[in-house]
Design an enzyme around this catalytic site. Structure first.
Site, short mmCIF file in Angstrom:
data_model
loop_
_atom_site.label_atom_id
_atom_site.label_comp_id
_atom_site.label_asym_id
_atom_site.label_seq_id
_atom_site.Cartn_x
_atom_site.Cartn_y
_atom_site.Cartn_z
N LEU A 1 3.72 -2.42 2.61
CA LEU A 1 4.85 -2.41 1.69
C LEU A 1 5.04 -1.05 1.02
O LEU A 1 5.84 -0.93 0.10
CB LEU A 1 4.67 -3.49 0.62
CG LEU A 1 4.69 -4.93 1.14
CD1 LEU A 1 4.19 -5.89 0.07
CD2 LEU A 1 6.09 -5.32 1.59
N TYR B 1 -19.10 -0.92 -3.74
CA TYR B 1 -18.22 0.15 -3.27
C TYR B 1 -19.04 1.40 -2.96
O TYR B 1 -19.80 1.89 -3.82
CB TYR B 1 -17.16 0.48 -4.32
CG TYR B 1 -16.11 -0.59 -4.53
CD1 TYR B 1 -16.00 -1.68 -3.67
CD2 TYR B 1 -15.22 -0.52 -5.60
CE1 TYR B 1 -15.04 -2.66 -3.88
CE2 TYR B 1 -14.25 -1.49 -5.80
CZ TYR B 1 -14.17 -2.56 -4.94
OH TYR B 1 -13.21 -3.53 -5.15
N GLY C 1 -2.08 -3.86 2.13
CA GLY C 1 -2.74 -2.87 2.98
C GLY C 1 -1.87 -1.68 3.33
O GLY C 1 -2.10 -1.01 4.34
N GLY C 2 -0.87 -1.41 2.50
CA GLY C 2 0.01 -0.26 2.73
C GLY C 2 1.29 -0.59 3.48
O GLY C 2 2.19 0.25 3.57
N SER D 1 -4.71 -5.65 -3.40
CA SER D 1 -3.87 -5.40 -2.22
C SER D 1 -2.40 -5.65 -2.54
O SER D 1 -1.71 -6.38 -1.82
CB SER D 1 -4.31 -6.26 -1.03
OG SER D 1 -3.69 -5.81 0.17
N PRO D 2 -1.88 -5.04 -3.60
CA PRO D 2 -0.50 -5.32 -4.01
C PRO D 2 0.54 -4.85 -3.00
O PRO D 2 1.69 -5.31 -3.05
CB PRO D 2 -0.36 -4.57 -5.33
CG PRO D 2 -1.36 -3.47 -5.24
CD PRO D 2 -2.52 -4.06 -4.48
#
Length: 326
Positions: free
Chosen positions: A214, A53, A211-212, A207-208
């Site tokens: 939801l 990262y 990618g945004g 990624s719950p």
């Protein structure tokens, strides 16, 4: 914030994990430190990072936060990862014994700590035998540099391979698998989640919010606000599923809850899920995400979510092969 055991281990972690991928890129170091302080204030003790990262800067930011003292390191369950390239030379990636040793030592230096609580393989290594991997990991544990081991992006049969190889060595093996899993991406339910439950691994969804997408992307767009889910690959996903997302956001409005929190609450309701990874860019975003841990979705809401986002296979939310056979 409630805490649960990570898989079959005795380690207690918060039901939401703080993802740090934005630290050093989208989020400045002072703001990153503020987010971590706020996480501790709310009882979030499970932090996830990786050696790649921000080219290692994320681990350094966390390390400088630990260096401020006041029990920051002791209160944190620290998870990091290895596998992806950290340089251009041979043996600067994957899971050879050489790279495992070097990557662990490098992460410890950047993090300013003497041990990693959960050391995760960022991907399966199809070229390195499990005997070599577990021997190298065993050395790290004997040296006190790592306490627990986990995986990420493994197939269900990879988890079985890993655990059976560890069992042959009379070792604990993996305690967690980090997998993509959300309402729009439910493939983990076929093999990965059942395998994790069978072997006593906690599932950590990344990624719950897909990618945004939801996260209330349509409402934010109507209000003129920027949304991560309206750009890049997420924009293509949104274009294909706009009607479904519209219905999802209406359902969330009827519930009186933010779409992002409903998506997280759905994950928390799934058997075997330990802690979805949230990746706030600001302390305010972190505060908003914590609401998810207090939401209980009733049976009718869960059924409606299954209608909007059907599980893989024609036979409903079942593991393989029941999902598509008998």
């Amino acid at each position: 914030m409630n805490h649960v055991q990570l898989g079959r281990s005795g380690l207690s972690v918060s039901r939401l994990a703080l993802g740090t991928m934005n630290f050093g890129t989208e989020t400045s170091e002072p703001d990153s430190h503020a987010i971590m302080d706020r996480a501790h204030e709310h009882g979030v003790n499970f932090f996830d990072t990786a050696d790649v990262y921000a080219d290692g800067r994320t681990e350094q930011i966390i390390g400088r936060w630990f260096a401020q003292g006041d029990g920051r390191r002791d209160r944190t369950v620290l998870a990091t990862k290895l596998y992806l390239p950290t340089g251009r030379w041979p043996n600067e990636s994957r899971l050879s014994a050489l790279h495992i040793r070097r990557a662990c030592d490098a992460s410890l230096r950047r993090l300013g700590t003497d041990h990693i609580d959960l050391y995760q393989m960022h991907h399966i290594d199809r070229n390195t035998p499990w005997e070599e991997i577990w021997e190298a990991f065993g050395v790290l544990r004997q040296q006190g540099k790592v306490l627990y081991f986990g995986s990420s992006n493994f197939a269900g049969w990879h988890l079985a391979q890993a655990q059976e190889a560890a069992r042959a060595r009379h070792a604990l093996g993996l305690v967690a698998e980090q997998s993509i899993y959300n309402l729009m991406n439910r493939w983990a339910e076929l093999e990965v989640l059942p395998a994790a439950r069978h072997y006593g691994l906690g599932l950590i969804p990344w990624s719950p919010l897909n990618g945004g997408v939801l996260g209330g992307v349509l409402r934010k767009r109507e209000q003129g606000g920027a949304s991560r889910g309206a750009t890049g690959r997420s924009a293509a996903v949104l274009a294909r599923h706009q009607e479904t997302i519209e219905a999802y956001e209406r359902l969330c409005a009827d519930l009186g809850e933010e779409p992002a929190n409903v998506g997280l609450a759905w994950l928390l309701a799934q058997d075997g899920v330990t802690a979805p990874i949230i990746g706030p860019r600001t302390a305010g975003q972190l505060d908003g995400s914590l609401r998810a841990a207090a939401i209980t979705l009733d049976g009718s809401t869960l059924a409606r979510l299954d209608e909007l986002f059907p599980p893989p296979g024609p036979n409903g939310p079942k593991p393989a092969p029941e999902a598509y056979a008998w």
